[in-house]
Scaffold this motif. Sequence first.
Motif, PDB file in Angstrom:
ATOM      1  N   GLN A  13       0.825  -1.197   0.000  1.00 10.72           N
ATOM      2  CA  GLN A  13       0.000   0.000   0.000  1.00 10.72           C
ATOM      3  C   GLN A  13       0.863   1.253   0.000  1.00 10.72           C
ATOM      4  N   GLY A  16       3.845   2.207   2.447  1.00  8.90           N
ATOM      5  CA  GLY A  16       4.437   0.984   2.961  1.00  8.90           C
ATOM      6  C   GLY A  16       5.901   0.829   2.574  1.00  8.90           C
ATOM      7  N   PRO A  88       2.572   5.396  -5.335  1.00 10.97           N
ATOM      8  CA  PRO A  88       2.031   4.676  -6.504  1.00 10.97           C
ATOM      9  C   PRO A  88       2.912   4.802  -7.749  1.00 10.97           C
ATOM     10  N   VAL A 123       2.550  -0.603  -6.064  1.00 13.90           N
ATOM     11  CA  VAL A 123       2.138   0.231  -4.938  1.00 13.90           C
ATOM     12  C   VAL A 123       0.708   0.691  -5.198  1.00 13.90           C
ATOM     13  N   SER A 124      -0.200   0.129  -4.456  1.00 10.08           N
ATOM     14  CA  SER A 124      -1.608   0.410  -4.705  1.00 10.08           C
ATOM     15  C   SER A 124      -2.426   0.115  -3.457  1.00 10.08           C
ATOM     16  N   SER A 125      -3.479   0.876  -3.301  1.00 10.05           N
ATOM     17  CA  SER A 125      -4.401   0.624  -2.187  1.00 10.05           C
ATOM     18  C   SER A 125      -5.545  -0.277  -2.645  1.00 10.05           C
TER      19      SER A 125
END
Length: 125
Positions: A13, A16, A88, A123-125
């Motif tokens: 995330q 992170g 991201p 990198v992503s939620s």
Amino acid sequence: QVQLVVSGGGLVQPGGSLRLSCAGSASTLVDYDIGWFRQAPGKAHEGVSCITSDDGYINYADSVKGRFVISKDSTQNTVYLQMNNLKPEGTSVYYCAPVTVGSCATGYLIAHGSWGQGTQVTVSS
């Protein structure tokens, strides 16, 4: 032919952390300056960080300064890239490679030889 094995990628995330590993032979880390690169979809390879063979010089791309840390464990023949506060736009395939002599000091990294296998960082939620 220099062989380096990259591992440690994954999905994280925003904000992170991940640690990437670049494992090679003892002679590789002694003979070569090592760089980390990344390639986002549709873009060229981008130099991220580097460390010289004598550990005397470390450099970072402006986009990762203060968040990424490169290190070397000579007992494990491994170069690490600790990535903190990931964003991201850091989503890429990450590679390590030897870099040409002098390029680490300039900060303009030029990979020496062909690209090996990389590791995907998302990198992503």
